[in-house]
Design a protein around this motif. Structure first.
Motif, mmCIF file in Angstrom:
data_model
loop_
_atom_site.group_PDB
_atom_site.id
_atom_site.type_symbol
_atom_site.label_atom_id
_atom_site.label_comp_id
_atom_site.label_asym_id
_atom_site.label_seq_id
_atom_site.Cartn_x
_atom_site.Cartn_y
_atom_site.Cartn_z
ATOM 1 N N GLY A 7 -17.523 53.099 -14.566
ATOM 2 C CA GLY A 7 -18.531 52.293 -15.244
ATOM 3 C C GLY A 7 -19.501 51.570 -14.334
ATOM 4 N N THR A 8 -19.164 51.406 -13.060
ATOM 5 C CA THR A 8 -20.075 50.714 -12.144
ATOM 6 C C THR A 8 -20.945 51.682 -11.343
ATOM 7 O OG1 THR A 8 -18.383 50.644 -10.413
ATOM 8 C CG2 THR A 8 -18.506 48.755 -11.893
ATOM 9 N N GLY A 9 -20.824 52.968 -11.625
ATOM 10 C CA GLY A 9 -21.609 53.974 -10.914
ATOM 11 C C GLY A 9 -22.941 54.261 -11.585
ATOM 12 N N LEU A 10 -23.670 55.224 -11.064
ATOM 13 C CA LEU A 10 -24.992 55.573 -11.577
ATOM 14 C C LEU A 10 -24.939 55.980 -13.043
ATOM 15 C CD1 LEU A 10 -27.991 56.348 -11.384
ATOM 16 C CD2 LEU A 10 -27.293 58.522 -10.350
ATOM 17 N N VAL A 11 -24.160 57.006 -13.371
ATOM 18 C CA VAL A 11 -24.094 57.485 -14.750
ATOM 19 C C VAL A 11 -23.381 56.487 -15.652
ATOM 20 C CG1 VAL A 11 -23.174 59.275 -16.287
ATOM 21 C CG2 VAL A 11 -24.187 59.916 -14.092
ATOM 22 N N GLY A 12 -22.237 55.988 -15.191
ATOM 23 C CA GLY A 12 -21.428 55.097 -16.009
ATOM 24 C C GLY A 12 -22.145 53.835 -16.439
ATOM 25 N N SER A 13 -22.909 53.225 -15.541
ATOM 26 C CA SER A 13 -23.590 51.971 -15.859
ATOM 27 C C SER A 13 -24.659 52.162 -16.933
ATOM 28 C CB SER A 13 -24.202 51.356 -14.600
ATOM 29 O OG SER A 13 -25.099 52.254 -13.972
ATOM 30 N N HIS A 14 -25.422 53.239 -16.827
ATOM 31 C CA HIS A 14 -26.440 53.518 -17.846
ATOM 32 C C HIS A 14 -25.780 53.938 -19.160
ATOM 33 C CE1 HIS A 14 -30.159 53.352 -15.364
ATOM 34 N NE2 HIS A 14 -29.295 53.588 -14.379
#
Length: 336
Positions: A7-14
């Motif tokens: 969830g804190t990565g590029l895809v996960g956060s968006h």
């Protein structure tokens, strides 16, 4: 409730933002060292109600390689978005890659089966697809070729896909997405940030390769659309456009009021420098900066066909110009 890994990565956060926007109850797992509050930087790009939206997320500390903590995170979950992955092309990191990407995904699949999860969406990569001859478009049917000079990252992502397909044979409903290079603001500055920085700096050199690119917003929206659909046990390429490095770097340079690149890089020289980089690492323990797999990809013409998701979902991708203009604004906003 929906579970999001990475969830804190590029895809996960968006993805978290778009899930919350449609009022989905969300639980997200994070590693002990990760900064969950960095996700607010992404939310701030979309809304002024950052804190109220962020506070709706139920955060659980868990690593995808640690089954006990994962078991707790799966309680009460109905759908899973598996975005977490370890990304590096350094061959010396193979064991870490294997543990995170293959074993970690196996854990997710097993817990999905044990908890009767309705559906799993796994974020893979176009790196797991083979290359067609004569520069033909790569499709979902293009088979993986184990005899190619595949990067250690691609090998482990392909292994992770095999774990998902194994799960489908055991009764799990799943979809796999294979995005190209994902463009968008990342809370940790990773992902496509390196390419954006190079373009923004007005670097005069460019490699001769080409790649498929996609907006991070399209990735998140496609994942949600696929999970909300009746489609199961299928995979989908997510590429909005195929571009050469020169085209992409030129477009970025112009957006940042810089001169487009005009000097073509030599593959032989780059491979030589990669070799020197490897030798320096072995002799003096310096950090690897020019991995051979990265160099090969810079000079490879890779073209992808994403018509499958367009035909099956009527999906429309954001034009590259719109994506790059937004990223230029986001980069300025984030630096202020």
């Amino acid at each position: 409730m929906v579970l999001v890994t990475g969830g804190t990565g590029l895809v996960g956060s968006h993805l978290l933002y778009f899930l919350l926007k449609k009022n989905e109850p969300v639980r997200a797992i994070h590693r002990k060292k990760s900064d969950i509050h960095s996700v607010k930087k992404v939310f701030a790009l979309y809304t002024s109600e950052v804190d109220s939206l962020f506070n709706k997320i139920e955060w659980v500390e868990a690593n995808i390689t640690e089954i006990p903590a994962l078991t707790v995170a799966f309680k009460g979950i109905t759908k899973v978005y598996h975005c977490a992955a370890f990304i590096t092309f350094n061959p010396s990191k193979y064991k870490i890659l294997k543990k995170a990407n293959i074993e970690g995904t196996a854990n997710i699949v097993n817990l999905c089966l044990a908890n009767n999860i309705e559906k799993l969406c796994y974020v893979s990569s176009v790196a797991t697809l083979g290359n067609n001859l004569q520069n033909q478009l790569v499709t979902e049917e293009t088979s993986w070729n184990p005899d190619e000079k595949n990067s250690v990252y691609a090998i482990t992502k392909y292994g992770a896909e095999m774990e998902v397909w194994r799960g489908t044979q055991e009764g799990l409903n799943a979809v796999i997405i294979n995005p190209g290079v994902i463009l968008g603001f990342s809370p940790d500055g990773g992902g496509s940030g390196v390419i954006i920085s190079l373009g923004a700096s007005g670097i005069p050199y460019y490699p001769s390769g080409a790649m498929g690119i996609v907006d991070v917003q399209d990735v998140a929206k496609a994942m949600i659309d696929l999970m909300d659909s009746e489609i199961t046990n299928e995979q989908f390429i997510l590429v909005s456009e195929n571009v050469t490095y020169k085209e992409l770097l030129s477009k970025l340079a112009l957006l940042f009021a810089k001169k487009p690149p005009t000097k073509k890089l030599s593959k032989k020289i780059m491979l030589f420098l990669s070799g020197m980089d490897w030798l320096s690492n072995k002799l003096f323990m310096t950090k690897r900066r020019l991995i051979k797999a990265n160099v090969r990809s810079m000079f490879t013409l890779s073209f992808y066909d994403s018509s499958k998701i367009k035909n099956e979902l009527g999906f429309q991708f954001i034009p590259i110009e719109t994506t790059l203009e937004r990223i230029a604004k986001e980069t300025g906003k984030a630096s202020n």
